[in-house]
Scaffold this active site. Structure first.
Site, PDB file in Angstrom:
ATOM      1  CD  GLU A   1      -3.219   0.728   2.067  1.00 59.62           C
ATOM      2  OE1 GLU A   1      -2.969   0.994   3.256  1.00 59.62           O
ATOM      3  OE2 GLU A   1      -4.332   0.286   1.703  1.00 59.62           O
TER       4      GLU A   1
ATOM      5  CG  HIS B   1       8.377 -29.514   2.996  1.00 63.14           C
ATOM      6  ND1 HIS B   1       8.625 -30.846   2.838  1.00 63.14           N
ATOM      7  CD2 HIS B   1       9.307 -29.068   3.870  1.00 63.14           C
ATOM      8  CE1 HIS B   1       9.651 -31.200   3.594  1.00 63.14           C
ATOM      9  NE2 HIS B   1      10.080 -30.132   4.239  1.00 63.14           N
TER      10      HIS B   1
ATOM     11  CE  LYS C   1     -11.970   2.040   1.160  1.00 62.12           C
ATOM     12  NZ  LYS C   1     -11.464   3.043   2.106  1.00 62.12           N
TER      13      LYS C   1
END
Lengths: 530, 530
Positions: free
Chosen positions: B322, B351, B455
């Site tokens: 950000e 792994h 938004k």
């Protein structure tokens, strides 16, 4: 493209399977019919290779093994009756074992019932079980799930602290295909020590999932484990979730493993169709190829808009990166393939890094995973006519749109809910997509030649540690620097590794190594104090 | 480079601060003195910009705000006595509140003591608190920590199910800087509904952390919350962990927040030094710049070899991505900056994807985080003279070596332990490194102009939902397709969004929308059933 044209494109490209509820939308990827045509021949090869694999070809050429995870959910497809029988018999045994645990026929030494299950494994023996336990666990779990997935002693202590006295009624499932994975072996030994503190033995609380005759298999016999379940050489770790590796922990937790297998079998059928547009896994492989120009140029950001799917990206990190991250193609050319995978969940991750996704370095494509069903209980309205789930859905649509507007591509996968069938579907969808993509870029998806180097280097570090301790002991009270000790341990050239080993030993009390600082960080003097 | 030359390079580049136990090793990054010289002038600017920021410059130009997170741990550095006083007073209030909770002076309606703490927040109001709770929590916690960090109703149900009757003795901490974050507002309302089922009110169990006068602040007054703590406009969400946002949840959990602040203050001093080689944050910024050519060409893979640090990468995803993921530089040029961050923990991740890291697409650099101290209890020997912790350490050395051999760069950061001081140090180290890096690439690290679009798009989706429901209701028994309803809702061009909204509503019972399949997926007929 304006919203009317996008709607046409959406409908044109949408994969929709009403019976399963699966949708795959690649309309926001930069796929054109030109790409389809360019890859058409490759897809013919991919469908043929997949068919051969399902029929028992030696698809893992390095290890000369068949690759049989698709048989696990359709045992009748296995190439021999022995394999069909082994799969069916093992499933029956898993269900019977879980029932025995739930009914109290299989019980701990010091209690009426097992209350908790501690699964000990790493990599392919942990990521699937953890994903499923988290996605499908509930307040109705028959056993509470816990995991040891590392060789961090403090991490293990934390799990034992959480379990507390309930360790006495904890079933330990030790999973290691080779039976020799050191992290898992260490987890098992630390668990045995924790039981011993309660004056209990590991064996009567433990089950092993491993290859017949492995080190773990022999340990399980010797220590009288409750039971042993097989890992077959035709199952790779990263595609083992629907073998005993994943089914046993899920079944004892109380999850409907038959429904997981059903979901996977349904997806297997959908992803066998030899038509890219009508095959959701082929569509994904096509989209990935277009996004990264077949060279992994874009990271795969996985954004499930559902808390229960937040471990899916960790599961996919292994499935995708270990399968596709290869140095050489099938012809032996150096290609450095792969696709990096990351992500947690939406809308949470929007607040973490959508800033970069929308405006920053355009080195990714997003995969939204949408779940239609919001919740079990009646919805609460947080505003008139609007629920928390509407917000979740709206935020997903909004982010998809905001990324598209800035030229960032995305796939949207829709499943009806987060139930065992959907989870089986998602696992099978990505297993197949990875297989197809590997053929598109001419690599072997089923081996992992690059993982040995680190293990060997680690073994040499531990070996040097033993020699350094011998050298230190031999000096008695006379201390020495890491460079001197490296020489005495026969590793004159590797003072750096000696330094790091000695710093680690002297930084932990009880390991017998004292440290006196030197004039520079790297010439401290170490001394054996026993 | 052979191991002797590497040992010279290691010692040459090693940053070592014995009092704090911090080491930063960039010897395995491709940094040369040429890079140092090339960036020398930029670093002069970076040190000057940081100095100005610490003195109260308007570093967030967009929002015309100061950027004051460094003052939180050294209040005497704040530019005004009012700010110094506010920081000190708030810390005193946090400690007093936590003590009141622990002693039972502050208590729930229906119990003697609070037993659990539920922190409700998202992004900068969740990632820090979650990281700290997980890194530093223990069996000695005064309150058990839980989180709501999303607007997923099923995810919230799961937390309430886990809490069960203990919700009655749960302290809810609602954190939203603006006070209007919908995910957090929804979490708070769902929590209020959960208390209501126990015939309890939210207010007497709740605390708010928000800006004075915000929507949340007013709600807290109205609903008689136990207390309110301030968020200041000179603190950004992603650097708010050492404000009330992070300190309050940690303090009530029983974590030594003064030690976290001390660790951060120590690191702040170390990272003010105007000499790149003697400044660990500047060294990191230099290494990042060299790795990605100052254009974010390499992902940052964070691999802490310690279970307790496994959420650090999620915290860093926000802090780094950000801050650095920006479209434009300070001069307004389009640059698409950023660095993608992912990783969980070692050796577990070995792994999962070391195969790709070692052999696959070379689009990353690794950061190993090494913790010297293995565990609290006496070590168990899993082999003669060898512990689980030795394996963890050996696997880290081995992986670092295996990556280097294949030309993959890595940084290694060493901290003495995972205690509150070390956690404060790590947070402050990366806060500063991000700030320096931003100056090196000429961007503003302290704004987030790209997060609004999603938004706003989400709000328009919810708005369309309301209009679609109105249109549906108006039709009575006469159903319609998404295209027809989009027209009636005044969104003729946006049939796709209408389709997705209607699929979501009709896929959830109790939302009043029935669906009859059509001849294609996208021409289903929806009908209001109330």
């Amino acid at each position: 493209m304006d919203s009317r044209a996008l709607w046409d494109r959406y409908r044109d490209w949408l994969y929709d399977d009403p019976p399963s509820g699966l949708r795959v939308d690649v309309s926001r990827m930069d796929i054109t019919e030109r790409h389809e045509r360019a890859l058409a021949a490759k897809f013919v090869s991919a469908f043929a290779a997949m068919d051969a694999l399902e029929k028992g070809a030696i698809a893992n050429v390095d290890e000369r093994r068949m690759v049989g995870h698709y048989w696990l959910r359709s045992p009748e497809l296995a190439p021999t009756p022995e394999i069909t029988g082994a799969i069916r018999y093992t499933l029956t045994r898993i269900l019977a074992f879980a029932d025995g645990v739930h009914q109290g026929r299989i019980r701990p030494d010091a209690g009426e019932r097992f209350t908790d299950v501690l699964t000990i494994g790493i990599g392919g023996s942990a990521l699937g079980p953890q994903f499923v336990a988290d996605a499908l666990g509930s307040g109705a779990d028959r056993l509470r799930p816990h995991f040891l997935d590392n060789t961090d002693p403090a991490g293990m202590e934390r799990v034992f602290t959480r379990l507390g006295p309930d360790l006495a009624t904890t079933l330990a499932i030790v999973i290691s295909k080779s039976g020799g994975t050191p992290e898992t072996r260490n987890g098992m030994l630390e668990t045995a020590a924790a039981y011993a503190k309660l004056r209990l033995a590991l064996g009567p609380h433990a089950v092993a999932v491993t290859q017949e005759g492995s080190q773990l298999d022999r340990y399980a016999v010797e220590h009288r484990f409750l039971d042993r379940f097989p890992m077959w050489d035709w199952i790779g770790g990263r595609t083992s979730e629907l073998s005993a590796v994943g089914l046993l922990p899920a079944a004892v937790q109380g999850i409907d493993v038959n429904a997981i297998l059903d979901g996977a079998a349904v997806m297997d059928r959908l992803t066998r169709v030899r038509d890219v547009r009508r095959n959701p896994a082929a569509l994904l492989a096509l989209a990935w190829h277009v996004a990264g120009s077949g060279r992994g140029e874009k990271d795969m950001v996985i954004l499930p808009y559902k808390d229960r799917l937040s471990l899916f990206s960790r599961y996919l990190q292994q499935l995708v990166m270990e399968s596709l991250g290869k140095e050489r193609d099938l012809a032996g050319n150096v290609v450095h393939q792969g696709i990096a995978v990351y992500g947690n969940k939406g809308s949470t991750d929007q607040h973490a890094y959508v800033q970069q996704l929308r405006e920053g370095v355009p080195n990714f494509f997003a995969t939204f995973i949408e779940v239609t069903r919001d919740r079990d209980e009646t919805a609460l309205e947080v505003e008139p006519g609007v629920t928390s789930g509407d917000y979740l859905s709206g935020l997903m649509q909004g982010t998809r749109r905001a990324l598209y507007e800035n030229g960032r591509a995305s796939i949207t996968i829709t499943v009806p809910d987060v139930g065992p069938r959907s989870v089986g579907m998602l696992i099978a969808l990505y297993e197949r997509a990875v297989g197809y993509y590997a053929t598109l870029v001419d690599i072997n998806a089923y081996h992992q030649p690059g993982v040995e180097a680190g293990k060997k280097a680690a073994a040499s570090v531990l070996d040097l540690q033993t020699r350094l301790v011998t050298a230190l002991r031999g000096r008695g009270d006379a201390g020495a620097t890491c460079e001197q000790l490296a020489v005495e341990a026969g590793a004159a050239g590797d003072a750096e590794t000696a330094f790091k080993i000695l710093e680690h030993l002297s930084g932990n009390s009880g390991r017998g190594v004292a440290r006196a600082p030197g004039s520079t960080p790297c010439n401290a003097v170490y001394r054996w104090v026993g």
